[in-house]
Design a protein around this motif. Structure first.
Motif, PDB file in Angstrom:
ATOM      1  N   CYS A 443      41.574  33.855  36.621  1.00  0.00           N
ATOM      2  CA  CYS A 443      41.789  33.769  38.056  1.00  0.00           C
ATOM      3  C   CYS A 443      43.210  33.282  38.316  1.00  0.00           C
ATOM      4  O   CYS A 443      43.634  32.260  37.790  1.00  0.00           O
ATOM      5  N   CYS A 446      43.003  29.612  40.509  1.00  0.00           N
ATOM      6  CA  CYS A 446      42.641  28.328  39.915  1.00  0.00           C
ATOM      7  C   CYS A 446      42.764  28.316  38.398  1.00  0.00           C
ATOM      8  O   CYS A 446      42.582  27.282  37.763  1.00  0.00           O
ATOM      9  N   HIS A 448      40.847  29.746  36.235  1.00  0.00           N
ATOM     10  CA  HIS A 448      39.581  29.910  35.518  1.00  0.00           C
ATOM     11  C   HIS A 448      39.657  31.108  34.571  1.00  0.00           C
ATOM     12  O   HIS A 448      40.039  32.203  34.975  1.00  0.00           O
ATOM     13  N   CYS A 483      36.410  35.095  41.638  1.00  0.00           N
ATOM     14  CA  CYS A 483      36.320  33.999  40.690  1.00  0.00           C
ATOM     15  C   CYS A 483      35.062  33.167  40.956  1.00  0.00           C
ATOM     16  O   CYS A 483      34.816  32.769  42.092  1.00  0.00           O
ATOM     17  N   GLU A 485      34.547  30.195  40.225  1.00  0.00           N
ATOM     18  CA  GLU A 485      34.910  28.798  40.499  1.00  0.00           C
ATOM     19  C   GLU A 485      35.407  28.622  41.929  1.00  0.00           C
ATOM     20  O   GLU A 485      34.942  27.753  42.650  1.00  0.00           O
ATOM     21  N   CYS A 486      36.385  29.448  42.337  1.00  0.00           N
ATOM     22  CA  CYS A 486      37.033  29.221  43.631  1.00  0.00           C
ATOM     23  C   CYS A 486      36.851  30.382  44.600  1.00  0.00           C
ATOM     24  O   CYS A 486      37.264  30.307  45.747  1.00  0.00           O
TER      25      CYS A 486
HETATM   26 ZN    ZN Z   1      39.502  30.765  40.580  1.00  0.00          ZN
END
Ligand code: ZN
Ligand code: ADP
Ligand code: ZN
Length: 733
Positions: A443, A446, A448, A483, A485-486
């Motif tokens: 990503c 972030c 990731h 992503c 995560e974000c």
């Molecule tokens: Zn991310």
């Protein structure tokens, strides 16, 4: 009293035979290698007779009798070989024996029985009945019409299977006709023969060059027992090594002896196989795992009965039941596929040496890029020139240092060369030893990184399947748009694999067709051969792929070979990285310039100074091997030592660490002098298992192997390794 010493085929390491059984008359002929069903505790297990004896240390009343003798098993010679493999590779006798048993008894379980075919023929009465007013059922009449209707020659037969498929005539109808004396039925056993695909097979038999003839002479002398038995045939690609194998095999047959010809992974060497099949016909049997179970069993049977005298196959063919063995050939002896990765982790090249020695047979290992071990250990026969007299193609090393990372995987020099190939209406091969679209996805927002949830490795993007794949455990997940995560949709793909490269090339070379060859595109029956054949038949084109493109084919109109990222293999943290890189570059170079138009080779690399790349570019195996042997001697690597790798895995890191320390302590006291013990060192997590590795560098191989085997058996018996798995790899790759 006749006693059979039986090794039960169980997988438990702690359970170790042989156990004594009393042999009653009713079992008939039982010998070493026979397979018996024996009572074992409360169970019945399959076991192999490893020895016969007159008496037992146990009192007769404590001896059980086998329940029954099963199908014929292995020969005594093969039983010895199997037991040796079990010992030599720190496995168990059962695992070693499974390798030498007929396919229906070994790992595959019972497997299908022989293929039986019922054949029907009309009797005279049957022929007469057709014309007369005999009362016949509809199906019976139809069957008689088929069998006798158009006055076929005497002895005309049709299979019941065919009658059923074409006319819906069932078995019952045929049996009624038989009862009435109108038809005879007989059952025949059919041996299934695998189909050999012909790829560039040449059935002509060239007269041998002087170099080839003297190589054959040396091998024949070895077969006749008058000279050194083990030879290394070192010859550049296209120097005519296969012709030497063929001639040596022919010499073995003339002497009434059998031969085993080992080739790398079967899918990758269709040409070698079809050349043997073309030259020797029915005297050749193929044994490999892609055969249907029945075919494999039947081919095995043809060897065991002596009907076929030559076995061609990958590493497991080293266990083929070839009697009175005169010759063992190891083609492309540098190939990593000769090492078995499951238990026992045997090296077919070493097993071949042992078996040849045991049988008094000649061993012939051949390669353009032999291993340092063989260079040092075997007597050398050289084929310094290509059979067609052509020069090896010039190799240009393209230095990628200082280039922009944005410029993509293809250097401008490479693009130019490909354009020339297109203009000349010729062919090129491009090797990139990495599958998939790109090997790393992360990503941008972030950072990731998409990793396997079971292994500590990046997932590889496979665009055509819309999946992210782990190349270690096979885990795959849907590609995501964002992503996890974000939530950002700015995902970056780094690097290129063969899939992306093929797409890139399709755009770059215009009308020239691009063929991709890797294990993804080749998945499915005949896929690999089919891709090669399409490339062969195309007027011009580019073949893109992994190391698969560097192996075992011979296309005269390839004028350019390109290796991309040649140092990827060099970066592997492995003492064989140099050797592998040298082999890969040399092998690919050998695929170019086999025809009238000549050829050339480009090697793109960030490490143009590396010995492996420099010497491969100069086609200088001799220099490379001299330097490599020196380096190995200094670092005490094989062939100047023997490596034994012990791997422990557990669900928790703590447990993996604890058991590996326990193994280390158990080993410390008992190792022979001159053994170095390294570790435990962590290895990346794989399939959800934490891993630790111990490495032994030993001078005295047999003693070190037996010390490790003893220690492991003790620990297993004492149940000290609970909650973990242990695997021992002698001569790891
Ligand atoms: Zn991310
Ligand atoms: P290698 O196994 O070393 O790559 P091959 O045995 O496949 O080499 O030979 C390469 C090509 O040269 C093949 O097409 C083969 O038929 C041909 N060839 C081999 N030996 C001779 C010979 N003595 N005379 C003419 N052609 C030969
Ligand atoms: Zn994984």
């Amino acid at each position: 009293m006749a006693i059979a010493k039986v090794e039960p085929l169980t997988t438990a390491r702690a359970l170790r035979g042989p156990f004594d059984y009393r042999l009653p008359e009713r079992l008939g002929q039982v010998g070493v290698g026979s397979v018996l069903l024996v009572p074992f505790g409360h169970r019945r297990v399959i076991g192999v007779v490893v020895a016969l004896a007159e008496s037992s240390e146990l009192p007769p009343e404590r001896l059980a009798e086998p329940v029954q003798a099963l199908a014929a098993g292995a020969t005594p010679e093969l039983v010895r070989l199997g037991l040796w493999v079990g010992r030599e590779y720190c496995s168990t006798p059962a695992r070693g024996l499974e390798l030498v048993l007929p396919p229906s008894v070994g790992r595959g379980g019972a497997g299908p029985g022989p293929r039986l075919e019922t054949l029907a023929a009309a009797t005279d009465a049957g022929r007469a009945a057709l014309g007369a007013q005999t009362r016949l059922g509809r199906r019976q009449r139809r069957a008689l019409e088929r069998l006798a209707g158009e006055r076929p020659a005497a002895g005309f037969e049709l299979s019941a299977r065919q009658l059923a498929a074409e006319d819906g005539i069932d078995r019952r109808a045929l049996e009624r006709l038989e009862d009435r004396g109108l038809v005879t039925l007989r059952v025949e056993q059919r041996l299934r023969r695998p189909r050999v695909v012909e790829v560039g097979a040449r059935s002509n038999r060239p007269s041998l060059s002087a170099d080839q003839a003297s190589a054959v002479e040396a091998v024949v002398a070895a077969m006749d027992g008058s000279a050194s038995r083990e030879h290394l045939l070192h010859g550049v690609t296209g120097s005519g090594k296969t012709e030497v194998y063929l001639a040596a095999t022919e010499a073995a047959l003339e002497r009434g002896k059998g031969a085993i010809v080992l080739v790398p992974e079967i899918g990758l060497t269709p040409q070698a196989i079809s050349r043997f099949a073309t030259r020797f016909g029915d005297r050749v049997a193929l044994l490999h795992s892609r055969l249907a179970a029945g075919e494999r069993r039947d081919e095995w049977q043809r060897l065991a009965s002596g009907e076929a005298r030559i076995c061609v196959g990958p590493r497991s063919a080293v266990f083929a039941p070839v009697g009175d063995l005169g010759l063992v050939v190891i083609d492309e002896e540098h190939d990593a596929s000769y090492k078995q990765e499951g238990d026992p982790r045997y090296d077919a090249r070493e097993v071949a040496r042992h078996r040849a020695h045991q049988a008094g047979a000649a061993l012939l290992a051949g390669s353009a890029t032999p291993r340092p071990e063989s260079w040092l250990g075997l007597r050398r026969l050289d084929l310094p020139r290509r059979a067609d007299g052509r020069e090896l193609p010039p190799v240009e090393v393209v230095d990628l240092r200082g280039g922009s990372p944005r410029s993509g995987p293809l250097h401008p020099r490479t693009m130019e060369a490909l354009a020339e190939v297109r203009e000349a209406n010729a062919k090129a091969i491009v090797l990139l030893n990495r599958r998939g679209w790109s090997p790393f996805v992360c990503c941008r927002a972030c950072g990731h990184a998409f990793q396997c949830r079971h292994c500590e490795v990046s997932l590889v993007l496979h665009k055509d399947q819309e999946r992210l794949q782990c190349h270690h455990c096979g885990h795959a997940e849907q590609t995501s748009e964002s992503c996890p995560e974000c939530g950002s949709v700015a995902l970056a793909r780094y690097g290129a694999g063969t899939e992306r490269l093929a797409t890139l090339l399709s755009g770059a070379v215009g009308s020239m067709p691009v063929f991709r060859l890797d294990s993804d595109s080749a998945a499915g029956a005949g896929g690999h051969v089919e891709i090669l054949r399409r490339f062969e038949q195309a007027e011009s084109g580019v073949l893109v792929g992994t190391q698969m493109v560097a192996k075992g084919h011979d296309f005269p109109d390839v004028v350019l070979s390109v290796v991309l990222d040649a140092d990827a293999t060099l970066r592997f943290p492995d003492f064989r990285a140099e050797e592998r890189t040298f082999a890969l570059v040399s092998q690919l170079a050998g695929r170019s310039g086999r025809g009238e138009r000549g050829g050339r080779v480009l090697v793109q690399t960030l490490a143009p100074e590396a010995a492996a790349i420099r010497h491969a570019a100069a086609h200088d195996a001799q220099r490379f091997l001299a330097g490599e042997l020196e380096r190995r001697r200094a670092l005490r690597y094989p062939p100047f030592s023997h490596l034994i790798r012990i791997e422990l895995t557990a669900a928790e890191a703590g447990r993996a660490q604890a058991v590996s320390e326990r193994v280390r302590r158990a080993l410390e006291g008992g190792l022979p002098a001159g053994t170095e013990l390294l570790g435990p060192a962590p290895r990346f997590r794989l399939r959800g298992r934490h891993r630790r590795q111990l490495l032994l560098k030993a001078e005295q191989r047999a003693e070190a192997v037996s010390a490790v085997r003893g220690a492991v058996e003790e620990l297993v018996k004492g149940r000290e390794l609970r909650g973990s798995t242990i695997s021992v790899d002698v001569d790891p790759q």
